[in-house]
Design a protein around this motif. Structure first.
Motif, PDB file in Angstrom:
ATOM      1  N   ALA A   1       0.831  -1.209   0.000  1.00 19.15           N
ATOM      2  CA  ALA A   1       0.000   0.000   0.000  1.00 19.15           C
ATOM      3  C   ALA A   1       0.863   1.256   0.000  1.00 19.15           C
ATOM      4  CB  ALA A   1      -0.924  -0.010   1.215  1.00 19.15           C
ATOM      5  N   MET A   2       1.930   1.242   0.766  1.00 19.52           N
ATOM      6  CA  MET A   2       2.809   2.421   0.823  1.00 19.52           C
ATOM      7  C   MET A   2       3.650   2.567  -0.440  1.00 19.52           C
ATOM      8  SD  MET A   2       3.941   2.495   4.855  1.00 19.52           S
ATOM      9  CE  MET A   2       4.223   0.734   5.013  1.00 19.52           C
TER      10      MET A   2
ATOM     11  N   ILE B   1      -3.115  18.035 -10.900  1.00 24.21           N
ATOM     12  CA  ILE B   1      -2.027  17.534 -10.055  1.00 24.21           C
ATOM     13  C   ILE B   1      -2.427  17.559  -8.590  1.00 24.21           C
ATOM     14  CG2 ILE B   1       0.320  17.999  -9.250  1.00 24.21           C
ATOM     15  CD1 ILE B   1       1.021  18.902 -12.060  1.00 24.21           C
ATOM     16  N   GLU B   2      -3.088  18.635  -8.175  1.00 26.12           N
ATOM     17  CA  GLU B   2      -3.526  18.750  -6.780  1.00 26.12           C
ATOM     18  C   GLU B   2      -4.490  17.615  -6.411  1.00 26.12           C
ATOM     19  OE1 GLU B   2      -2.788  20.742  -4.311  1.00 26.12           O
ATOM     20  OE2 GLU B   2      -1.456  22.137  -5.335  1.00 26.12           O
ATOM     21  N   VAL B   3      -5.415  17.314  -7.336  1.00 28.63           N
ATOM     22  CA  VAL B   3      -6.375  16.227  -7.079  1.00 28.63           C
ATOM     23  C   VAL B   3      -5.644  14.900  -6.900  1.00 28.63           C
ATOM     24  CG1 VAL B   3      -8.234  14.867  -8.089  1.00 28.63           C
ATOM     25  CG2 VAL B   3      -8.297  17.365  -8.238  1.00 28.63           C
ATOM     26  N   VAL B   4      -4.676  14.645  -7.773  1.00 31.42           N
ATOM     27  CA  VAL B   4      -3.947  13.371  -7.715  1.00 31.42           C
ATOM     28  C   VAL B   4      -3.132  13.256  -6.433  1.00 31.42           C
ATOM     29  CG1 VAL B   4      -2.107  12.009  -8.785  1.00 31.42           C
ATOM     30  CG2 VAL B   4      -3.867  13.073 -10.210  1.00 31.42           C
ATOM     31  N   ILE B   5      -2.359  14.302  -6.102  1.00 28.29           N
ATOM     32  CA  ILE B   5      -1.436  14.193  -4.963  1.00 28.29           C
ATOM     33  C   ILE B   5      -2.156  14.222  -3.615  1.00 28.29           C
ATOM     34  CG2 ILE B   5       0.458  15.222  -6.266  1.00 28.29           C
ATOM     35  CD1 ILE B   5       0.015  17.823  -4.729  1.00 28.29           C
ATOM     36  N   TRP B   6      -3.414  14.639  -3.603  1.00 30.66           N
ATOM     37  CA  TRP B   6      -4.176  14.598  -2.342  1.00 30.66           C
ATOM     38  C   TRP B   6      -5.104  13.391  -2.283  1.00 30.66           C
ATOM     39  CZ3 TRP B   6      -3.080  17.094   1.893  1.00 30.66           C
ATOM     40  CH2 TRP B   6      -2.370  18.285   1.812  1.00 30.66           C
ATOM     41  N   THR B   7      -5.699  13.006  -3.395  1.00 32.68           N
ATOM     42  CA  THR B   7      -6.677  11.911  -3.381  1.00 32.68           C
ATOM     43  C   THR B   7      -6.019  10.560  -3.118  1.00 32.68           C
ATOM     44  OG1 THR B   7      -8.117  13.103  -4.909  1.00 32.68           O
ATOM     45  CG2 THR B   7      -8.462  10.727  -4.685  1.00 32.68           C
ATOM     46  N   ILE B   8      -4.959  10.243  -3.871  1.00 32.95           N
ATOM     47  CA  ILE B   8      -4.325   8.929  -3.736  1.00 32.95           C
ATOM     48  C   ILE B   8      -3.767   8.705  -2.326  1.00 32.95           C
ATOM     49  CG2 ILE B   8      -2.453   7.445  -4.563  1.00 32.95           C
ATOM     50  CD1 ILE B   8      -2.910   8.577  -7.340  1.00 32.95           C
ATOM     51  N   PRO B   9      -2.975   9.629  -1.761  1.00 29.47           N
ATOM     52  CA  PRO B   9      -2.498   9.417  -0.397  1.00 29.47           C
ATOM     53  C   PRO B   9      -3.635   9.332   0.630  1.00 29.47           C
ATOM     54  CG  PRO B   9      -1.176  11.088  -1.479  1.00 29.47           C
ATOM     55  CD  PRO B   9      -2.339  10.819  -2.364  1.00 29.47           C
ATOM     56  N   SER B  10      -4.694  10.114   0.421  1.00 23.30           N
ATOM     57  CA  SER B  10      -5.826  10.072   1.354  1.00 23.30           C
ATOM     58  C   SER B  10      -6.502   8.710   1.333  1.00 23.30           C
ATOM     59  CB  SER B  10      -6.833  11.163   1.014  1.00 23.30           C
ATOM     60  OG  SER B  10      -6.262  12.442   1.178  1.00 23.30           O
ATOM     61  N   LEU B  11      -6.664   8.144   0.146  1.00 26.34           N
ATOM     62  CA  LEU B  11      -7.272   6.818   0.024  1.00 26.34           C
ATOM     63  C   LEU B  11      -6.390   5.753   0.675  1.00 26.34           C
ATOM     64  CD1 LEU B  11      -8.653   6.943  -3.638  1.00 26.34           C
ATOM     65  CD2 LEU B  11      -9.959   7.059  -1.489  1.00 26.34           C
TER      66      LEU B  11
ATOM     67  N   ILE C   1      -4.226   6.248   3.142  1.00 26.33           N
ATOM     68  CA  ILE C   1      -4.314   6.436   4.588  1.00 26.33           C
ATOM     69  C   ILE C   1      -5.606   5.844   5.134  1.00 26.33           C
ATOM     70  CG2 ILE C   1      -4.564   8.166   6.406  1.00 26.33           C
ATOM     71  CD1 ILE C   1      -2.628   9.934   4.797  1.00 26.33           C
ATOM     72  N   LEU C   2      -6.705   6.042   4.402  1.00 25.64           N
ATOM     73  CA  LEU C   2      -7.987   5.470   4.814  1.00 25.64           C
ATOM     74  C   LEU C   2      -7.914   3.938   4.819  1.00 25.64           C
ATOM     75  CD1 LEU C   2     -10.971   5.769   5.546  1.00 25.64           C
ATOM     76  CD2 LEU C   2     -11.484   5.864   3.082  1.00 25.64           C
ATOM     77  N   PHE C   3      -7.319   3.377   3.762  1.00 22.85           N
ATOM     78  CA  PHE C   3      -7.167   1.921   3.677  1.00 22.85           C
ATOM     79  C   PHE C   3      -6.334   1.389   4.844  1.00 22.85           C
ATOM     80  CE2 PHE C   3      -4.341  -1.535   2.298  1.00 22.85           C
ATOM     81  CZ  PHE C   3      -5.279  -2.538   2.098  1.00 22.85           C
ATOM     82  N   LEU C   4      -5.218   2.063   5.138  1.00 27.00           N
ATOM     83  CA  LEU C   4      -4.353   1.624   6.236  1.00 27.00           C
ATOM     84  C   LEU C   4      -5.045   1.785   7.588  1.00 27.00           C
ATOM     85  CD1 LEU C   4      -0.889   3.037   5.079  1.00 27.00           C
ATOM     86  CD2 LEU C   4      -1.648   0.650   5.075  1.00 27.00           C
ATOM     87  N   ALA C   5      -5.880   2.812   7.723  1.00 32.38           N
ATOM     88  CA  ALA C   5      -6.614   3.017   8.977  1.00 32.38           C
ATOM     89  C   ALA C   5      -7.596   1.881   9.214  1.00 32.38           C
ATOM     90  CB  ALA C   5      -7.336   4.358   8.944  1.00 32.38           C
ATOM     91  N   VAL C   6      -8.337   1.500   8.170  1.00 29.27           N
ATOM     92  CA  VAL C   6      -9.286   0.388   8.294  1.00 29.27           C
ATOM     93  C   VAL C   6      -8.537  -0.911   8.573  1.00 29.27           C
ATOM     94  CG1 VAL C   6     -10.998  -1.000   7.075  1.00 29.27           C
ATOM     95  CG2 VAL C   6     -10.993   1.492   6.822  1.00 29.27           C
ATOM     96  N   LEU C   7      -7.430  -1.120   7.858  1.00 31.30           N
ATOM     97  CA  LEU C   7      -6.618  -2.320   8.051  1.00 31.30           C
ATOM     98  C   LEU C   7      -6.084  -2.393   9.477  1.00 31.30           C
ATOM     99  CD1 LEU C   7      -5.241  -4.795   6.697  1.00 31.30           C
ATOM    100  CD2 LEU C   7      -3.295  -3.286   6.211  1.00 31.30           C
ATOM    101  N   THR C   8      -5.614  -1.263   9.980  1.00 29.94           N
ATOM    102  CA  THR C   8      -5.072  -1.215  11.339  1.00 29.94           C
ATOM    103  C   THR C   8      -6.151  -1.515  12.374  1.00 29.94           C
ATOM    104  OG1 THR C   8      -3.399   0.406  10.669  1.00 29.94           O
ATOM    105  CG2 THR C   8      -3.877   0.232  13.018  1.00 29.94           C
ATOM    106  N   TRP C   9      -7.305  -0.898  12.201  1.00 28.72           N
ATOM    107  CA  TRP C   9      -8.410  -1.121  13.141  1.00 28.72           C
ATOM    108  C   TRP C   9      -8.810  -2.603  13.166  1.00 28.72           C
ATOM    109  CZ3 TRP C   9     -11.184   1.540  16.750  1.00 28.72           C
ATOM    110  CH2 TRP C   9     -12.392   0.975  17.177  1.00 28.72           C
ATOM    111  N   LYS C  10      -8.932  -3.189  11.989  1.00 30.57           N
ATOM    112  CA  LYS C  10      -9.367  -4.577  11.880  1.00 30.57           C
ATOM    113  C   LYS C  10      -8.342  -5.540  12.471  1.00 30.57           C
ATOM    114  CE  LYS C  10     -10.766  -8.054   8.478  1.00 30.57           C
ATOM    115  NZ  LYS C  10     -10.976  -8.339   7.032  1.00 30.57           N
ATOM    116  N   THR C  11      -7.092  -5.397  12.080  1.00 35.49           N
ATOM    117  CA  THR C  11      -6.068  -6.332  12.537  1.00 35.49           C
ATOM    118  C   THR C  11      -5.684  -6.115  13.996  1.00 35.49           C
ATOM    119  OG1 THR C  11      -4.354  -4.857  11.634  1.00 35.49           O
ATOM    120  CG2 THR C  11      -5.095  -6.675  10.236  1.00 35.49           C
ATOM    121  N   THR C  12      -5.833  -4.895  14.493  1.00 37.70           N
ATOM    122  CA  THR C  12      -5.547  -4.638  15.910  1.00 37.70           C
ATOM    123  C   THR C  12      -6.454  -5.478  16.795  1.00 37.70           C
ATOM    124  OG1 THR C  12      -4.744  -2.392  15.520  1.00 37.70           O
ATOM    125  CG2 THR C  12      -5.527  -2.897  17.738  1.00 37.70           C
ATOM    126  N   HIS C  13      -7.713  -5.616  16.395  1.00 34.96           N
ATOM    127  CA  HIS C  13      -8.654  -6.428  17.166  1.00 34.96           C
ATOM    128  C   HIS C  13      -8.463  -7.924  16.884  1.00 34.96           C
ATOM    129  CE1 HIS C  13     -10.565  -2.465  17.514  1.00 34.96           C
ATOM    130  NE2 HIS C  13     -11.139  -2.941  18.602  1.00 34.96           N
TER     131      HIS C  13
END
Length: 300
Positions: free
Chosen positions: A54-55, A92-102, A104-116
């Protein structure tokens, strides 16, 4: 020194390093963390791989584009468009903000799920009755107590394959960390407190265990072996431990707990059933503290 000499020296050194890679591979050099032998370790390996990919979705394009821009807009490229007043691009602004945000969201969900899912305090679901092991971190060795079997060992544990192992962990010295890389999570051992860990081995083997937290001059040799055996082999190992003439009561423990580097494996045929709780209680005015309670409630 001439520039040609410098180039030749760099090429020779680079060639030497490249030739070392296959030697490392054939010599059996590997990361035990990436060669799991239990379900917890396998889940953690998958988590590491998923997070890394993901990173890399961000890292690889950034590196590639950096090299592309450096080449395309080099000083010698007179064909590149020169726009000194350019300052903004919505695309360019849309790309450099949208992709990293998505991501981060994916990693947040992954972290929440696997932490439990991988909570070290969460017992493993199994139809097989678990085996209980009490762990005490000492300077610079590990003491293991089998409360249900009435035996104890130093720097070696054993358990049947496919059987959940419930560890309760403390320290009779500085804070340490209990870790069997091929089986899974590391958990801290703290004086006066009890932490928990649940692991399982899916196949037989002799796995390395270690201290994962610096604890003084003997830290590098604070290692143990975790033996996953068939039920018959485990019974034979228990019989071997019970054949020892050494017994572990509080007086014997006071000798065993003295600092020692490169401590050998030791067996104790009997053990004081209250020893583990007494070790914890000595730091809490005779009371037992369980950190699994949100407020660290003191129990009498």
């Amino acid at each position: 020194m001439k520039s040609g000499d410098w180039k030749n020296r760099i090429l020779r050194r680079t060639s030497s390093l490249i030739h070392l890679v296959p030697l490392m591979l054939v010599s059996g050099c590997k990361l035990e963390l990436l060669d799991p032998k239990g379900s917890i370790g396998m889940a953690e390996k998958q988590l590491i791989a998923t997070s890394t990919w993901a990173m890399l979705v961000v890292v690889v394009p950034v590196i590639a584009l950096t090299l592309l821009f450096a080449w395309r807009y080099r000083a010698s490229n007179t064909q590149a468009e020169y726009r000194p007043r350019w300052a903004h691009s919505t695309a360019i602004e849309v790309v450099i903000w949208t992709i990293p945000s998505l991501i981060i969201l994916f990693l947040a969900v992954l972290t929440w799920k696997t932490t439990h899912e991988l909570d070290p305090y969460k017992p493993l679901e199994s139809e097989v009755k678990p085996i209980n092991i009490e762990v005490v971190a000492l300077d610079w060795k590990w003491l293991f107590i089998y409360p249900d079997l009435g035996i104890a060992t130093v720097n070696q544990i054993a358990f049947p394959v496919g059987t959940p192992v419930n560890f309760v962990i403390t320290s009779d010295s500085v804070m340490n960390s209990f870790f069997v890389p091929q089986l899974g999570s590391q958990v801290y051992a703290m004086a006066g407190m009890q932490t928990q860990l649940h692991l399982i081995a899916n196949e037989s083997g002799d796995f390395a265990g270690m201290s994962a937290n610096f604890s003084g001059k003997g830290f590098s040799d604070m290692k143990f072996r975790a033996l996953a055996k068939s039920p018959a082999e485990f019974d034979a190992w228990v019989a071997q431990v019970r054949a020892s003439k050494d017994r572990l009561d509080m007086n014997r423990y006071n000798v065993v707990s003295k600092p020692e580097q490169k401590a050998p494996v030791g067996y104790f045929s009997t053990v004081d059933p209250k020893l583990f709780h007494n070790i914890i209680a000595r730091y809490n005015n005779g009371q037992f503290m369980d950190p699994s309670n949100a407020n660290c409630t003191v129990k009498g």
